[in-house]
Each structure stands twice: as C-alpha cells, then as structure tokens.
Design a protein around this motif. Structure first.
Motif, PDB file in Angstrom:
ATOM      1  N   TYR A 105       0.753  -0.986  -0.027  1.00 30.94           N
ATOM      2  CA  TYR A 105      -0.015   0.044   0.021  1.00 30.94           C
ATOM      3  C   TYR A 105       0.948   1.128  -0.051  1.00 30.94           C
ATOM      4  O   TYR A 105       1.910   1.306   0.856  1.00 30.94           O
ATOM      5  N   CYS A 107       1.538   4.672   1.246  1.00 37.21           N
ATOM      6  CA  CYS A 107       1.165   5.412   2.463  1.00 37.21           C
ATOM      7  C   CYS A 107       2.295   6.392   2.834  1.00 37.21           C
ATOM      8  O   CYS A 107       3.299   5.853   3.180  1.00 37.21           O
ATOM      9  N   THR A 118      -5.380   4.217   5.655  1.00 40.33           N
ATOM     10  CA  THR A 118      -4.555   2.852   4.999  1.00 40.33           C
ATOM     11  C   THR A 118      -4.924   1.738   5.885  1.00 40.33           C
ATOM     12  O   THR A 118      -5.006   0.540   5.607  1.00 40.33           O
TER      13      THR A 118
END
Length: 312
Positions: A105, A107, A118
């Motif tokens: 992810y 982030c 997230t």
C-alpha cells in the motif's frame, strides 16, 4: 599547596571509585545479557503464521525485514511505502521465497489521516495485524540553524509521530486477542548524539522513550501477551546514510533484519547493534560529558558528520 594536593587526591579517589563502579556495572550487564539470552532461548516463539505490517518497506532495512519474515514462515506480509514501483518489486521478491502472501500500500506515514485510512483498508483486505514493524524514516542533515522548519517537522512526523498513529491503530486488536508484537526501528543516535542531525537525533531519542514507556504501560495494565521492542542499530549501509563515510562497526540492512527477527522470537525489550555499542552507552552514562566528545573526535566521527551534512 596543601589544599591543592587535597583536591587532587580527592579527585583521584573519586575517579578511581567511578572506574571501579563502571567495571562492576559492565561485568554485571555482561552476565545479565548472557543469562537472559540463555533463558529466553528456552521459550522462543515462532513468527510462522503471523500477519506482519512493515513501514518503509520499499528498500533498506524494511525490504530485508520483509524477506526475512517470509523466510521464517510469516503467513502475510504487508508493505508500506511511498514508492509503488519499489514496493511492487519487493512484493515479487517476497512471493518468490515461499508461501507468504504479500500486499503493498502506498502510504505516507507522516500523514496521520492517511495512516488511519490505510490501516482500515489493510484490516478490510488482509485482516488483523499481529506484528507491527515501524521502520520508516527520513534524514536531512545540517546544523540546527541550517535546517529549514519544514524539514524539522517532516523528520518528527515520519520518524516519531507515525509510530503513535500506527501503534494506536493496531494495539486495541492485539490487546483483545492477547497476541501481538510492536517493533520500532530507532537508532544508536537515540542513545547518544552526533552533531549535524539534531532533528534526527531528537526523533530517535523520542522513540527510545516511547517504546520504553509503552512497554511499562502495557505491563502495568496486565497486557503481557503483547510484546514491545525497540531496535537501535548503529551506522547501517542504506541509502539514507550513503554519504556517511564511517566504516567502523558498520552494519548491513540484512544484519539488522536478522537480529530484529531473532529478538522478536526471544521477546527482547531493547536491541542495540552492534553489541559493542552497549559499552558506549554505559560509558556515556558514567563518564564526564567531555568523554563522549573526545571519543567522537578521536574516532573521526565528527569529521564524518561534517562531510555527511555537506553532501546533503
């Protein structure tokens, strides 16, 4: 002349006593370290089947941690970072090792709201995080008067405050499930300072205090099933410190990753790498303040930091 001799003898006696006490402290700490390692070796835990979230996972220590957790049988590894291309590359490396599932992810851990969003998405996609490794960090370099305000704020947000946001997000579930481990990657610069990186040093000193306080807090509340550990590596040959020329006792990211996972398995509270840095930490606590400066001067660390800051 007599008063001078009296003061001299008194100073010598005090110095001798301090050195003697220091010797016994070092001896005690060495014996304590050996005993603790032996006892903990008998109750090692496995990371097999764990769901691990690693921040700053696109390179350096974070990347090596992801690969090592995969080698040790972690069920799911979640990678966080700001460079999706590099995260995707690490994901492929992890999946090539074995059976670990891997997700990544994008982030920015310095953004509190982005961290919370997230984390929520990770929990929806993957499930409960059982091991959190707060590894993300930045360094700029420069004296206090040379460092711009926005750089100072960024350092504290990424290096320190992000640990609050991520830990607060996963800790309630760990407590409820009576299972979990929170790991923070700090630095030996969280134990003693070097010039030219005052914002970085401040952020790492804060981390050492944060994890020490969190460990005591959880123990006092009876949550002994949730482990807390702070890792303080010395100079590590990552991109962050590529302009630092110090070679003495340098570590590779792989060495830090291996020692970190070993420490998780044996439930250690604080890890200082390399081990010789334990002595530096003890000496700093017992000897006069000028000793540390003289040591840095003699070893050339002061000049190395000047070059580092200049190149930054």
């Amino acid at each position: 002349m007599a008063p001078f001799l009296t003061r001299l003898l008194k100073a010598l006696c005090e110095s001798s006593l301090r050195i003697l006490l220091l010797f016994f402290v070092v001896l005690f700490r060495s014996c304590q370290f050996v005993c603790v390692r032996v006892l903990r070796a008998e109750r090692r835990k496995s990371v097999s089947g764990e769901t691990v979230l690693i921040t700053g996972a696109s390179r350096g220590i974070g990347r090596c941690l992801a690969l090592e957790f995969a080698k040790h049988g972690a069920d799911t590894i979640v990678l966080w970072g700001r460079n999706e291309e590099k995260l995707s590359s690490v994901k492929k490396e992890v999946e090539e090792i074995g059976t670990s599932r891997c997700h990544f992810y994008r982030c920015d851990v310095g953004d509190r709201q982005q961290v919370y969003r997230t984390i929520q998405k990770v929990q929806e996609d993957v499930g409960t995080i059982t091991i959190l490794v707060n590894n993300a960090g930045v360094v700029h370099g420069g004296t206090l008067l040379e460092t711009k305000d926005d750089k100072i704020e960024e350092t504290l947000r990424v290096n320190t405050l992000s640990h609050f946001w991520t830990t607060k997000s996963v800790l309630p579930t760990m407590i409820a499930r009576r299972r979990g481990h929170v790991v923070g990657i700090a630095s030996t610069l969280g134990l003693f300072a070097l010039p030219g990186v005052s914002d970085y040093v401040t952020s790492k000193f804060s981390l050492v205090g944060f994890y020490e306080s969190l460990a005591v807090e959880l123990k006092q509340q009876g949550h002994r099933d949730v482990g807390v550990m702070c890792v303080c590596p010395g100079h590590t040959t990552t991109d962050m410190f590529k302009d630092l020329t110090t070679q003495s006792f340098s570590l590779t990211p792989q060495q830090v990753a291996e020692q970190t996972i070993e420490a998780v398995k044996t439930n250690q509270r604080r890890v200082i790498l390399p081990r010789v840095m334990h002595l530096t930490w003890i000496l700093k606590s017992w000897l006069p303040g000028s000793w540390m400066w003289n040591t840095l001067y003699v070893t050339g660390a002061l000049k190395d930091m000047e070059k580092f800051c200049t190149k930054r």
